[in-house]
Scaffold this motif. Structure first.
Motif, PDB file in Angstrom:
ATOM      1  N   ARG A  27       0.830  -1.203   0.000  1.00  0.00           N
ATOM      2  CA  ARG A  27       0.000   0.000   0.000  1.00  0.00           C
ATOM      3  C   ARG A  27       0.873   1.265   0.000  1.00  0.00           C
ATOM      4  O   ARG A  27       0.590   2.222  -0.723  1.00  0.00           O
ATOM      5  N   CYS A  28       1.948   1.244   0.790  1.00  0.00           N
ATOM      6  CA  CYS A  28       2.850   2.401   0.814  1.00  0.00           C
ATOM      7  C   CYS A  28       3.516   2.601  -0.544  1.00  0.00           C
ATOM      8  O   CYS A  28       3.677   3.743  -1.001  1.00  0.00           O
ATOM      9  N   ALA A  29       3.902   1.507  -1.182  1.00  0.00           N
ATOM     10  CA  ALA A  29       4.550   1.616  -2.480  1.00  0.00           C
ATOM     11  C   ALA A  29       3.603   2.210  -3.520  1.00  0.00           C
ATOM     12  O   ALA A  29       4.005   3.031  -4.351  1.00  0.00           O
ATOM     13  N   GLU A  30       2.348   1.788  -3.466  1.00  0.00           N
ATOM     14  CA  GLU A  30       1.354   2.331  -4.399  1.00  0.00           C
ATOM     15  C   GLU A  30       1.097   3.807  -4.128  1.00  0.00           C
ATOM     16  O   GLU A  30       0.953   4.611  -5.053  1.00  0.00           O
ATOM     17  N   LYS A  31       1.045   4.174  -2.864  1.00  0.00           N
ATOM     18  CA  LYS A  31       0.712   5.540  -2.483  1.00  0.00           C
ATOM     19  C   LYS A  31       1.848   6.514  -2.763  1.00  0.00           C
ATOM     20  O   LYS A  31       1.618   7.655  -3.201  1.00  0.00           O
ATOM     21  N   PHE A  32       3.093   6.062  -2.545  1.00  0.00           N
ATOM     22  CA  PHE A  32       4.228   6.989  -2.577  1.00  0.00           C
ATOM     23  C   PHE A  32       5.219   6.693  -3.701  1.00  0.00           C
ATOM     24  O   PHE A  32       6.367   7.115  -3.629  1.00  0.00           O
ATOM     25  N   ASN A  33       4.760   5.998  -4.733  1.00  0.00           N
ATOM     26  CA  ASN A  33       5.631   5.711  -5.881  1.00  0.00           C
ATOM     27  C   ASN A  33       6.903   5.008  -5.412  1.00  0.00           C
ATOM     28  O   ASN A  33       8.030   5.412  -5.715  1.00  0.00           O
ATOM     29  N   GLY A  34       6.707   3.936  -4.646  1.00  0.00           N
ATOM     30  CA  GLY A  34       7.830   3.255  -4.023  1.00  0.00           C
ATOM     31  C   GLY A  34       8.192   1.933  -4.674  1.00  0.00           C
ATOM     32  O   GLY A  34       7.440   1.376  -5.476  1.00  0.00           O
ATOM     33  N   GLU A  35       9.367   1.450  -4.320  1.00  0.00           N
ATOM     34  CA  GLU A  35       9.832   0.121  -4.698  1.00  0.00           C
ATOM     35  C   GLU A  35      10.304  -0.573  -3.427  1.00  0.00           C
ATOM     36  O   GLU A  35      10.850   0.081  -2.530  1.00  0.00           O
ATOM     37  N   ILE A  93      17.174   3.266  -6.743  1.00  0.00           N
ATOM     38  CA  ILE A  93      15.757   3.624  -6.603  1.00  0.00           C
ATOM     39  C   ILE A  93      15.603   5.131  -6.440  1.00  0.00           C
ATOM     40  O   ILE A  93      14.773   5.769  -7.093  1.00  0.00           O
ATOM     41  N   SER A  94      16.417   5.706  -5.553  1.00  0.00           N
ATOM     42  CA  SER A  94      16.332   7.146  -5.300  1.00  0.00           C
ATOM     43  C   SER A  94      16.684   7.968  -6.528  1.00  0.00           C
ATOM     44  O   SER A  94      16.079   9.019  -6.788  1.00  0.00           O
ATOM     45  N   SER A  95      17.640   7.488  -7.301  1.00  0.00           N
ATOM     46  CA  SER A  95      18.075   8.235  -8.489  1.00  0.00           C
ATOM     47  C   SER A  95      16.975   8.311  -9.536  1.00  0.00           C
ATOM     48  O   SER A  95      16.984   9.206 -10.392  1.00  0.00           O
ATOM     49  N   ARG A  96      16.032   7.387  -9.461  1.00  0.00           N
ATOM     50  CA  ARG A  96      14.910   7.377 -10.410  1.00  0.00           C
ATOM     51  C   ARG A  96      13.685   8.085  -9.849  1.00  0.00           C
ATOM     52  O   ARG A  96      12.592   7.994 -10.411  1.00  0.00           O
ATOM     53  N   GLY A  97      13.853   8.791  -8.726  1.00  0.00           N
ATOM     54  CA  GLY A  97      12.752   9.543  -8.140  1.00  0.00           C
ATOM     55  C   GLY A  97      11.731   8.682  -7.429  1.00  0.00           C
ATOM     56  O   GLY A  97      10.615   9.138  -7.148  1.00  0.00           O
ATOM     57  N   LYS A  98      12.106   7.457  -7.085  1.00  0.00           N
ATOM     58  CA  LYS A  98      11.204   6.541  -6.390  1.00  0.00           C
ATOM     59  C   LYS A  98      11.562   6.496  -4.903  1.00  0.00           C
ATOM     60  O   LYS A  98      12.646   6.926  -4.493  1.00  0.00           O
ATOM     61  N   LEU A  99      10.659   5.945  -4.109  1.00  0.00           N
ATOM     62  CA  LEU A  99      10.879   5.824  -2.664  1.00  0.00           C
ATOM     63  C   LEU A  99      11.310   4.404  -2.310  1.00  0.00           C
ATOM     64  O   LEU A  99      10.563   3.458  -2.547  1.00  0.00           O
ATOM     65  N   PRO A 100      12.490   4.226  -1.710  1.00  0.00           N
ATOM     66  CA  PRO A 100      12.882   2.900  -1.218  1.00  0.00           C
ATOM     67  C   PRO A 100      12.094   2.540   0.042  1.00  0.00           C
ATOM     68  O   PRO A 100      12.085   3.304   1.013  1.00  0.00           O
ATOM     69  N   ILE A 101      11.438   1.380   0.011  1.00  0.00           N
ATOM     70  CA  ILE A 101      10.682   0.888   1.160  1.00  0.00           C
ATOM     71  C   ILE A 101      11.278  -0.454   1.559  1.00  0.00           C
ATOM     72  O   ILE A 101      11.213  -1.425   0.799  1.00  0.00           O
ATOM     73  N   VAL A 102      11.874  -0.505   2.729  1.00  0.00           N
ATOM     74  CA  VAL A 102      12.497  -1.732   3.236  1.00  0.00           C
ATOM     75  C   VAL A 102      11.471  -2.441   4.106  1.00  0.00           C
ATOM     76  O   VAL A 102      10.966  -1.867   5.072  1.00  0.00           O
ATOM     77  N   ALA A 103      11.162  -3.699   3.773  1.00  0.00           N
ATOM     78  CA  ALA A 103      10.093  -4.390   4.484  1.00  0.00           C
ATOM     79  C   ALA A 103      10.509  -5.818   4.826  1.00  0.00           C
ATOM     80  O   ALA A 103      10.934  -6.574   3.954  1.00  0.00           O
ATOM     81  N   GLY A 104      10.400  -6.166   6.105  1.00  0.00           N
ATOM     82  CA  GLY A 104      10.713  -7.523   6.528  1.00  0.00           C
ATOM     83  C   GLY A 104      10.957  -7.599   8.016  1.00  0.00           C
ATOM     84  O   GLY A 104      11.018  -6.577   8.708  1.00  0.00           O
ATOM     85  N   GLY A 105      11.131  -8.813   8.496  1.00  0.00           N
ATOM     86  CA  GLY A 105      11.218  -9.028   9.929  1.00  0.00           C
ATOM     87  C   GLY A 105      12.590  -9.309  10.486  1.00  0.00           C
ATOM     88  O   GLY A 105      12.721  -9.633  11.673  1.00  0.00           O
TER      89      GLY A 105
END
Length: 310
Positions: A27-35, A93-105
């Motif tokens: 959901r965050c990736a969809e909302k904030f143009n993330g990967e 990711i940042s160089s392409r104007g996208k948001l890096p989202i790190v997800a895991g446990g």
């Protein structure tokens, strides 16, 4: 995305197994143009799909995912490897104007990414300790000490051969980090990224119900056949993952199938508790969402938006 200080912005979504990290990260990736960058020490292995709860290609949709399926089951991998690879991915990711989202446990990976290595405070691994304890039992302290001498000669000069507990700890640190204990560093005092760190913590009874349901679903989806296909790797570290070692015990005749399934549930619950404990002791500034449920997602999205707009 870079703040005024020059640090790249990232969002980290952590939490115990079956807490809802995957759905929120999507959901965050969809909302904030993330990967999305995986932060799971077992999802890095190719072929370990069902038992690790790995997100399917269909679930990923058009959102790129990284640090999943990157090595074979018999490969070695450390937190140092993880941090170095993620640095390159985040830059891209940042160089392409996208948001890096790190997800895991895997809190150890998140800590290594943010602060670099802290060997003296490296996490503990029951599986690794048990492995070396078995080597000690089968081969003796001299054999165990020779392993340490091979990978960390400097530490072997400082640890008495009879102090097998410290020998095993030094080997544990080497295996977890990929670097010898003798090269210990305190890690960076300041974070290497401008981050918002979210940890999901559902009520215990909800979390345990989610875990039980997930295990039942894994069995229904073919976990037994998956482990059979990986059986030749049973001596590898990857096969110490929860869901795999228990099924191997069944295949080796050390447990009934029903006992193996129940043990997966028990071990998963214990692991979830250890995950939360690790997050709570990290030096990172973490936003804990206690009693988390999906009704909190809108609030989390708002917090993410504030962070990104600062």
């Amino acid at each position: 995305m870079v703040q005024a200080s020059g640090l790249k912005k990232i969002i980290i979504i952590g939490g115990p197994t079956a807490s809802g990290k995957t759905a929120l990260s999507l959901r965050c990736a969809e909302k904030f143009n993330g990967e999305i960058i995986g932060c799971d020490s077992m999802q890095i292995y190719r072929g370990l799909n069902i038992g690790t709860g790995k997100i399917s290609q269909e679930e990923r949709g058009d959102i790129p995912h990284f640090m999943i399926d990157i090595i074979p089951p018999n490969a070695e991998f450390s937190v140092n490897n993880y941090a170095n690879m993620c640095d390159d991915i985040i830059s891209d990711i940042s160089s392409r104007g996208k948001l890096p989202i790190v997800a895991g446990g895997t809190g150890l990976y998140a800590n290594g990414l943010l602060y670099g290595l802290d060997y003296a405070g490296a996490a503990k691994s029951e599986e690794i300790r048990n492995k070396y304890a078995k080597i000690l039992e089968d081969n003796g302290k001299e054999y165990l000490f020779e392993i340490l001498r091979d990978v960390d000669c400097e530490s072997s000069l400082k640890i008495n051969i009879n102090d097998t507990k410290r020998v095993i700890r030094a080997l544990e640190i080497y295996e977890l980090t990929g670097s010898p204990k003798s090269k210990a560093a305190s890690g960076s005092v300041n974070a290497r990224y401008d981050y918002l760190f979210i940890v999901l913590s559902p009520p215990r009874h909800v979390l345990y119900d989610n875990i039980d349901s997930r295990v039942d679903e894994m069995i229904a989806n073919g976990l037994l056949d998956e482990v059979k296909s990986l059986y030749s790797f049973k001596e590898c570290q990857s096969m110490q993952a929860i869901g795999y070692k228990e099924i191997i015990a069944y295949l080796d005749g050390r447990a009934t199938f029903e006992e193996a399934v129940e043990q997966i549930k028990i071990n998963s619950r214990h692991y979830a508790k250890r995950q939360l404990t690790y997050f709570k002791h990290m030096k990172a500034n973490i936003c804990f969402y206690d009693n988390y449920d999906k009704s909190m997602d809108d609030l989390i999205i708002e917090e993410c938006a504030k962070f990104l707009n600062n």
